[in-house]
Design a protein around this motif. Structure first.
Motif, short mmCIF file in Angstrom:
data_model
loop_
_atom_site.label_atom_id
_atom_site.label_comp_id
_atom_site.label_asym_id
_atom_site.label_seq_id
_atom_site.Cartn_x
_atom_site.Cartn_y
_atom_site.Cartn_z
N ARG A 73 -27.27 27.80 -5.79
CA ARG A 73 -26.81 26.49 -6.23
C ARG A 73 -27.99 25.65 -6.70
O ARG A 73 -29.09 25.76 -6.17
CB ARG A 73 -26.08 25.81 -5.07
CG ARG A 73 -24.88 26.58 -4.60
CD ARG A 73 -24.09 25.81 -3.56
NE ARG A 73 -24.92 25.11 -2.58
CZ ARG A 73 -25.02 25.45 -1.30
NH1 ARG A 73 -24.37 26.49 -0.85
NH2 ARG A 73 -25.76 24.74 -0.48
N PRO A 74 -27.78 24.78 -7.68
CA PRO A 74 -28.90 24.01 -8.24
C PRO A 74 -29.56 23.08 -7.22
O PRO A 74 -30.77 22.87 -7.27
CB PRO A 74 -28.28 23.22 -9.39
CG PRO A 74 -26.82 23.30 -9.19
CD PRO A 74 -26.54 24.53 -8.41
N GLU A 75 -28.79 22.55 -6.25
CA GLU A 75 -29.41 21.67 -5.27
C GLU A 75 -30.36 22.43 -4.35
O GLU A 75 -31.40 21.91 -3.94
CB GLU A 75 -28.36 20.91 -4.45
CG GLU A 75 -27.48 21.76 -3.57
CD GLU A 75 -26.22 22.26 -4.26
OE1 GLU A 75 -25.34 22.76 -3.54
OE2 GLU A 75 -26.11 22.15 -5.48
N TYR A 78 -33.50 22.95 -6.26
CA TYR A 78 -34.25 21.70 -6.28
C TYR A 78 -34.97 21.49 -4.94
O TYR A 78 -36.14 21.09 -4.91
CB TYR A 78 -33.30 20.54 -6.56
CG TYR A 78 -33.95 19.19 -6.51
CD1 TYR A 78 -34.71 18.73 -7.57
CD2 TYR A 78 -33.83 18.37 -5.39
CE1 TYR A 78 -35.33 17.49 -7.54
CE2 TYR A 78 -34.43 17.14 -5.33
CZ TYR A 78 -35.18 16.69 -6.41
OH TYR A 78 -35.79 15.47 -6.36
N VAL A 113 -31.39 14.50 -2.95
CA VAL A 113 -30.27 15.36 -3.37
C VAL A 113 -29.01 14.52 -3.58
O VAL A 113 -28.26 14.73 -4.54
CB VAL A 113 -30.04 16.49 -2.34
CG1 VAL A 113 -28.72 17.18 -2.55
CG2 VAL A 113 -31.17 17.50 -2.42
N ARG A 114 -28.80 13.54 -2.71
CA ARG A 114 -27.62 12.67 -2.86
C ARG A 114 -27.71 11.87 -4.17
O ARG A 114 -26.74 11.73 -4.89
CB ARG A 114 -27.53 11.73 -1.66
CG ARG A 114 -26.45 10.69 -1.74
CD ARG A 114 -25.09 11.28 -1.59
NE ARG A 114 -24.11 10.18 -1.55
CZ ARG A 114 -22.83 10.35 -1.43
NH1 ARG A 114 -22.34 11.55 -1.30
NH2 ARG A 114 -22.02 9.33 -1.41
N LYS A 116 -29.57 12.58 -6.89
CA LYS A 116 -29.66 13.42 -8.09
C LYS A 116 -28.36 14.17 -8.39
O LYS A 116 -27.92 14.24 -9.54
CB LYS A 116 -30.81 14.42 -7.94
CG LYS A 116 -31.07 15.25 -9.17
CD LYS A 116 -32.34 16.06 -9.00
CE LYS A 116 -32.59 16.95 -10.17
NZ LYS A 116 -33.13 16.27 -11.33
N PHE A 117 -27.72 14.74 -7.35
CA PHE A 117 -26.56 15.60 -7.56
C PHE A 117 -25.23 14.95 -7.17
O PHE A 117 -24.17 15.50 -7.45
CB PHE A 117 -26.72 16.91 -6.79
CG PHE A 117 -27.89 17.73 -7.25
CD1 PHE A 117 -27.80 18.52 -8.38
CD2 PHE A 117 -29.09 17.71 -6.56
CE1 PHE A 117 -28.87 19.26 -8.82
CE2 PHE A 117 -30.17 18.46 -6.98
CZ PHE A 117 -30.06 19.23 -8.12
N ASN A 118 -25.28 13.81 -6.47
CA ASN A 118 -24.08 13.08 -6.04
C ASN A 118 -23.10 13.99 -5.29
O ASN A 118 -21.91 14.04 -5.60
CB ASN A 118 -23.41 12.41 -7.24
CG ASN A 118 -22.47 11.30 -6.79
OD1 ASN A 118 -22.63 10.76 -5.70
ND2 ASN A 118 -21.51 10.98 -7.63
N LEU A 119 -23.63 14.73 -4.34
CA LEU A 119 -22.81 15.64 -3.54
C LEU A 119 -22.20 14.90 -2.37
O LEU A 119 -22.66 13.82 -1.98
CB LEU A 119 -23.68 16.79 -3.00
CG LEU A 119 -24.32 17.72 -4.01
CD1 LEU A 119 -25.23 18.71 -3.30
CD2 LEU A 119 -23.26 18.47 -4.80
#
Length: 150
Positions: A73-75, A78, A113-114, A116-119
């Protein structure tokens, strides 16, 4: 006393001849099988470069890193890249380590991560070694409040 052998009949002579042919045939087959077994034993060992660790150049290590992470996964990719930049082991960040330096880096990375990816918080926790969402919530809130040292 001398032993006297009776003369063999033509049929017995044929049997003896056939017996000698079988003996030579089986002996050569046994030799061939032994030679083949020796060759298989030599071929069965893996080459030395496969069994010993090899130090590759930096570009080869970077390519191996790329190959290992292309299906991730991209996160997670990262997080691994940022861990390398911060000088912290990825396994420490996703592991149970509670050292201050690792814990602060983990909180920082969760916040990044939150942003940048808004997960979701649960996905962020999963990306950081299977933590639950409350760990992600507390880490991100500590950065939002401006005090990451809590």
């Amino acid at each position: 006393m001398t032993l006297q052998f009776s003369k063999s009949t033509p049929f017995q002579a044929e049997l003896q001849k056939a017996h000698k042919l079988r003996q030579t045939k089986y002996a050569s087959a046994a030799r061939a099988r032994a030679e083949k077994a020796r060759l298989i034993e030599i071929k069965g060992r893996p080459p030395l470069w496969k069994t010993s660790s090899i130090r590759f150049d930096a570009h080869v290590q970077a390519y191996q890193f790329h190959l290992a992470n292309r299906l991730v996964r991209p996160e997670v990719t990262y997080i691994k890249r940022r861990c390398a930049e911060l000088g912290i082991q990825y396994r420490d960040v996703v592991g149970p380590s509670i050292f201050k330096r690792v814990a602060l880096s983990r909180r920082l990375l969760m916040w990044e991560v939150r942003q940048k990816f808004n997960l979701t918080y649960a996905d962020i926790g999963r990306a950081f070694g299977g933590r639950d969402q409350s760990s992600a919530v507390s880490a991100i809130r500590s950065f939002d409040s401006g005090s990451p040292l809590h």
